[in-house]
Design an enzyme around this catalytic site. Structure first.
Site, mmCIF file in Angstrom:
data_model
loop_
_atom_site.group_PDB
_atom_site.id
_atom_site.type_symbol
_atom_site.label_atom_id
_atom_site.label_comp_id
_atom_site.label_asym_id
_atom_site.label_seq_id
_atom_site.Cartn_x
_atom_site.Cartn_y
_atom_site.Cartn_z
ATOM 1 N N HIS A 103 0.713 -1.108 0.098
ATOM 2 C CA HIS A 103 0.110 -0.137 0.028
ATOM 3 C C HIS A 103 0.771 1.172 0.060
ATOM 4 O O HIS A 103 0.416 2.077 -0.776
ATOM 5 C CB HIS A 103 -0.903 -0.001 1.004
ATOM 6 C CG HIS A 103 -1.793 1.174 1.444
ATOM 7 N ND1 HIS A 103 -2.845 1.515 0.655
ATOM 8 C CD2 HIS A 103 -1.438 2.523 1.966
ATOM 9 C CE1 HIS A 103 -3.276 2.639 1.116
ATOM 10 N NE2 HIS A 103 -2.424 3.151 1.924
ATOM 11 N N GLU A 104 1.757 1.120 0.875
ATOM 12 C CA GLU A 104 2.709 2.424 0.917
ATOM 13 C C GLU A 104 3.659 2.681 -0.534
ATOM 14 O O GLU A 104 3.687 3.732 -0.840
ATOM 15 C CB GLU A 104 3.711 2.247 1.948
ATOM 16 C CG GLU A 104 2.997 2.316 3.281
ATOM 17 C CD GLU A 104 2.091 3.327 3.527
ATOM 18 O OE1 GLU A 104 2.051 4.242 3.236
ATOM 19 O OE2 GLU A 104 1.147 3.047 4.427
ATOM 20 N N HIS A 107 1.565 4.406 -2.988
ATOM 21 C CA HIS A 107 1.830 5.955 -2.754
ATOM 22 C C HIS A 107 2.927 6.448 -3.502
ATOM 23 O O HIS A 107 2.928 7.297 -4.144
ATOM 24 C CB HIS A 107 1.744 6.528 -1.306
ATOM 25 C CG HIS A 107 0.316 6.228 -0.577
ATOM 26 N ND1 HIS A 107 -0.753 6.934 -1.078
ATOM 27 C CD2 HIS A 107 0.203 5.629 0.644
ATOM 28 C CE1 HIS A 107 -1.713 6.764 -0.351
ATOM 29 N NE2 HIS A 107 -1.223 5.892 0.691
#
Length: 236
Positions: A103-104, A107
């Site tokens: 998920h990071e 980004h």
């Protein structure tokens, strides 16, 4: 000029709803994460290893993966281009850890691709922080002093609070998009396979609920302020 007090008014139900939503979302993400933190991924990769592989698969080599203290303190910092993974994610080989790490990385991919909502959110950070800090002092000063400027101060305070609400709303597409990128890439790269992909989706969906709850709580607080002071100004 008289303004309604903050106690014994029906608008408190809005605050209660926001609080319950936040508590439910927090409980959901903690229970889901705890469940899949006990399930090891078949690839045997740690969160940090998975993050590096995902970034490299997208041609991103200028982002550093770092370990940071705390639990679920994971975040991507576009200022120094770092994927910061908490201690429970960095070295863990669990489904949950790999999902959070991915998920990071989502980004980081947004940043590399110039994803507009991420840019907008980044631009709103200082404005939203200032609005959150100054809104309540302005409102309280407006309540305490019955003068011609009190209504203006309260209105300004509500506008400042609205900036933080706007930030919460812009955050939603950023977080959902990062999770979507993460799940799809984990599947395409083969880091996770079969039911592992669905399990990771559950972890990230639960995490997304915390952002939805935060946005809802902010909106409900704004509605309460409008109820308390908007109607009063109309009666003046």
């Amino acid at each position: 000029m008289m303004y309604p007090m903050f106690y014994f008014d029906p608008s408190y139900v809005l605050i209660l709803i926001g609080l319950l939503l936040s508590m439910a979302a927090s409980a959901k993400v903690n229970s889901t994460y705890a469940r899949y933190a006990r399930v090891g991924a078949r690839c045997g990769m740690t969160g940090a290893e998975a993050a590096k592989r995902l970034l490299n698969s997208q041609g991103i080599y200028d982002v550093t993966v770092r370990r940071v203290p705390g639990k679920l303190t994971d975040h991507y910092d576009p200022r120094n281009k770092t994927v910061n993974l908490s201690e429970s994610v960095y070295g863990s080989t669990s489904i949950a850890a790999i999902g959070v790490a991915a998920h990071e990385c989502g980004h980081a991919m947004q940043d590399a691709g110039g994803y507009v909502p991420l840019r907008v959110r980044g631009a709103l950070v200082p404005v939203a922080n200032f609005g959150a800090q100054i809104s309540w002092p302005l409102i309280l000063i407006g309540i305490l002093f019955s003068s011609g400027s009190s209504s203006m101060l309260i209105t300004l305070g509500i506008l400042m609070f609205s900036l933080s609400v706007l930030f919460q709303l812009v955050t939603l597409p950023v977080e959902f998009n990062a999770s979507s990128r993460a799940v799809n890439l984990l599947d395409r790269t083969g880091i996770l396979a079969g039911q592992e992909v669905g399990q990771t989706r559950q972890v990230l969906s639960a995490a997304a609920l915390t952002y939805v709850a935060a946005a809802a709580a902010s909106i409900l607080q704004l509605l309460r302020l409008l109820y308390l002071f908007g109607g009063n100004r109309r009666r003046d």
